[in-house]
Write an enzyme that holds these catalytic residues in place. Sequence first.
Site, mmCIF file in Angstrom:
data_model
loop_
_atom_site.group_PDB
_atom_site.id
_atom_site.type_symbol
_atom_site.label_atom_id
_atom_site.label_comp_id
_atom_site.label_asym_id
_atom_site.label_seq_id
_atom_site.Cartn_x
_atom_site.Cartn_y
_atom_site.Cartn_z
ATOM 1 N N ARG A 5 1.804 -8.783 -41.999
ATOM 2 C CA ARG A 5 2.950 -9.676 -42.142
ATOM 3 C C ARG A 5 2.498 -11.131 -42.072
ATOM 4 O O ARG A 5 3.023 -11.986 -42.779
ATOM 5 C CB ARG A 5 3.985 -9.365 -41.041
ATOM 6 C CG ARG A 5 5.252 -10.182 -41.170
ATOM 7 C CD ARG A 5 6.333 -9.684 -40.222
ATOM 8 N NE ARG A 5 6.130 -10.190 -38.871
ATOM 9 C CZ ARG A 5 6.908 -9.882 -37.830
ATOM 10 N NH1 ARG A 5 7.904 -9.033 -37.967
ATOM 11 N NH2 ARG A 5 6.673 -10.394 -36.644
ATOM 12 N N LYS B 154 12.563 -3.779 -36.335
ATOM 13 C CA LYS B 154 13.950 -4.054 -35.913
ATOM 14 C C LYS B 154 14.714 -4.837 -36.985
ATOM 15 O O LYS B 154 15.850 -4.510 -37.307
ATOM 16 C CB LYS B 154 13.964 -4.856 -34.593
ATOM 17 C CG LYS B 154 13.291 -4.138 -33.430
ATOM 18 C CD LYS B 154 13.426 -4.917 -32.128
ATOM 19 C CE LYS B 154 12.648 -6.202 -32.060
ATOM 20 N NZ LYS B 154 11.198 -6.051 -31.916
ATOM 21 N N ARG C 275 1.571 -10.842 -27.421
ATOM 22 C CA ARG C 275 2.958 -10.370 -27.541
ATOM 23 C C ARG C 275 3.080 -8.909 -27.126
ATOM 24 O O ARG C 275 4.059 -8.516 -26.488
ATOM 25 C CB ARG C 275 3.449 -10.560 -28.974
ATOM 26 C CG ARG C 275 3.828 -12.016 -29.272
ATOM 27 C CD ARG C 275 3.787 -12.351 -30.742
ATOM 28 N NE ARG C 275 4.762 -11.634 -31.531
ATOM 29 C CZ ARG C 275 4.669 -11.463 -32.849
ATOM 30 N NH1 ARG C 275 3.627 -11.956 -33.506
ATOM 31 N NH2 ARG C 275 5.610 -10.826 -33.491
ATOM 32 N N ARG D 297 4.459 -17.066 -40.234
ATOM 33 C CA ARG D 297 4.798 -17.163 -38.812
ATOM 34 C C ARG D 297 3.559 -17.455 -37.990
ATOM 35 O O ARG D 297 2.590 -16.701 -38.008
ATOM 36 C CB ARG D 297 5.470 -15.863 -38.341
ATOM 37 C CG ARG D 297 6.947 -15.840 -38.632
ATOM 38 C CD ARG D 297 7.601 -14.560 -38.179
ATOM 39 N NE ARG D 297 7.378 -14.253 -36.763
ATOM 40 C CZ ARG D 297 8.060 -13.304 -36.111
ATOM 41 N NH1 ARG D 297 8.991 -12.607 -36.737
ATOM 42 N NH2 ARG D 297 7.810 -13.074 -34.853
ATOM 43 N N ARG E 241 15.226 -8.555 -23.836
ATOM 44 C CA ARG E 241 13.787 -8.359 -23.780
ATOM 45 C C ARG E 241 13.287 -8.282 -22.343
ATOM 46 O O ARG E 241 12.083 -8.113 -22.123
ATOM 47 C CB ARG E 241 13.092 -9.536 -24.470
ATOM 48 C CG ARG E 241 12.604 -9.247 -25.893
ATOM 49 C CD ARG E 241 11.920 -10.501 -26.407
ATOM 50 N NE ARG E 241 11.016 -10.265 -27.496
ATOM 51 C CZ ARG E 241 11.356 -10.299 -28.790
ATOM 52 N NH1 ARG E 241 12.604 -10.497 -29.137
ATOM 53 N NH2 ARG E 241 10.446 -10.118 -29.709
HETATM 54 P P1 ATP Z 1 10.142 -7.765 -34.812
HETATM 55 O O1 ATP Z 1 8.947 -7.885 -35.674
HETATM 56 O O2 ATP Z 1 10.368 -6.314 -34.407
HETATM 57 O O3 ATP Z 1 11.337 -8.365 -35.423
HETATM 58 P P2 ATP Z 1 8.984 -9.778 -33.063
HETATM 59 O O4 ATP Z 1 8.508 -9.568 -31.656
HETATM 60 O O5 ATP Z 1 7.958 -9.988 -34.083
HETATM 61 O O6 ATP Z 1 9.892 -8.558 -33.427
HETATM 62 P P3 ATP Z 1 11.066 -11.848 -32.847
HETATM 63 O O7 ATP Z 1 12.126 -10.959 -32.305
HETATM 64 O O8 ATP Z 1 11.278 -12.485 -34.141
HETATM 65 O O9 ATP Z 1 9.709 -11.117 -33.069
HETATM 66 O O10 ATP Z 1 10.749 -12.958 -31.705
HETATM 67 C C1 ATP Z 1 9.729 -13.913 -31.846
HETATM 68 C C2 ATP Z 1 9.503 -14.654 -30.530
HETATM 69 O O11 ATP Z 1 10.722 -15.330 -30.120
HETATM 70 C C3 ATP Z 1 9.122 -13.794 -29.315
HETATM 71 O O12 ATP Z 1 7.743 -13.501 -29.279
HETATM 72 C C4 ATP Z 1 9.588 -14.702 -28.151
HETATM 73 O O13 ATP Z 1 8.682 -15.724 -27.884
HETATM 74 C C5 ATP Z 1 10.863 -15.337 -28.692
HETATM 75 N N1 ATP Z 1 12.061 -14.539 -28.319
HETATM 76 C C6 ATP Z 1 12.861 -13.839 -29.171
HETATM 77 N N2 ATP Z 1 13.838 -13.190 -28.499
HETATM 78 C C7 ATP Z 1 13.651 -13.481 -27.186
HETATM 79 C C8 ATP Z 1 14.301 -13.096 -25.972
HETATM 80 N N3 ATP Z 1 15.352 -12.257 -25.972
HETATM 81 N N4 ATP Z 1 13.832 -13.588 -24.806
HETATM 82 C C9 ATP Z 1 12.793 -14.418 -24.781
HETATM 83 N N5 ATP Z 1 12.114 -14.809 -25.859
HETATM 84 C C10 ATP Z 1 12.524 -14.349 -27.060
HETATM 85 MG MG MG Z 2 12.453 -9.663 -36.025
#
Ligand code: ATP
Ligand code: MG
Length: 189
Positions: free
Chosen positions: A128, A14, A145, A134, A89
Amino acid sequence: MKNIVIFGAPGSGKGTQSDMLVARYGFDHISTGDVLRAEIKNGTELGRTAKAYIDKGQLIPDDLMIDILAATYDALPKTAGVIFDGFPRTIPQAEALERMLAERGTQVHAMLELQVPDEMLIERLINRGKTSGRADDNAETIAKRLEVYNAQTAPLIAWYDKAGLRNAVTGHGALEDINAALRAVIDNL
Ligand code: ATP
Ligand code: MG
């Protein structure tokens, strides 16, 4: 002014695809993950609250997340459009987004879904983790996750499908091919 939701599992790309779309169209980009990580880095109270959930692979509670999203959205210049990355989400978040945009005289124009097989997601996130620094990119938290994604986030696919807004694209292969598929949807809006 288009409002576009970019959707997909953790590690689906994303952020990468959003950056490419921002460069092409001049959209504003809201990444809720980036917003939360900035709060953590700045040592704010919100950051401390968020960290407790993120480190466990859980979602931040909807009420809190919805307030953060509205404040972030209202602070943007909003010229060409906005990409929502990482929000919604959950179904309550999608309903809140719909309501928030309606109150501001607008709407979601498209949901772009990046489809990537689970084993590829895990491999990408483990890789990653070697460089991202992270805390949530480790095998145990990644598994959690993905579980949370399947239980709480994946139901949004049917929700956006029903709303007539869902556009699924293949999220693996060459970055440019994936981006071309996303642009084809956007250019048709
Ligand atoms: P990507 O790799 O596709 O960018 P991702 O799942 O690795 O997605 P982020 O979108 O960066 O990661 O989000 C990291 C964390 O932040 C999530 O696991 C969650 O705990 C929190 N978070 C982010 N957005 C939301 C949301 N809309 N509602 C609740 N928690 C969120
Ligand atoms: Mg992201």
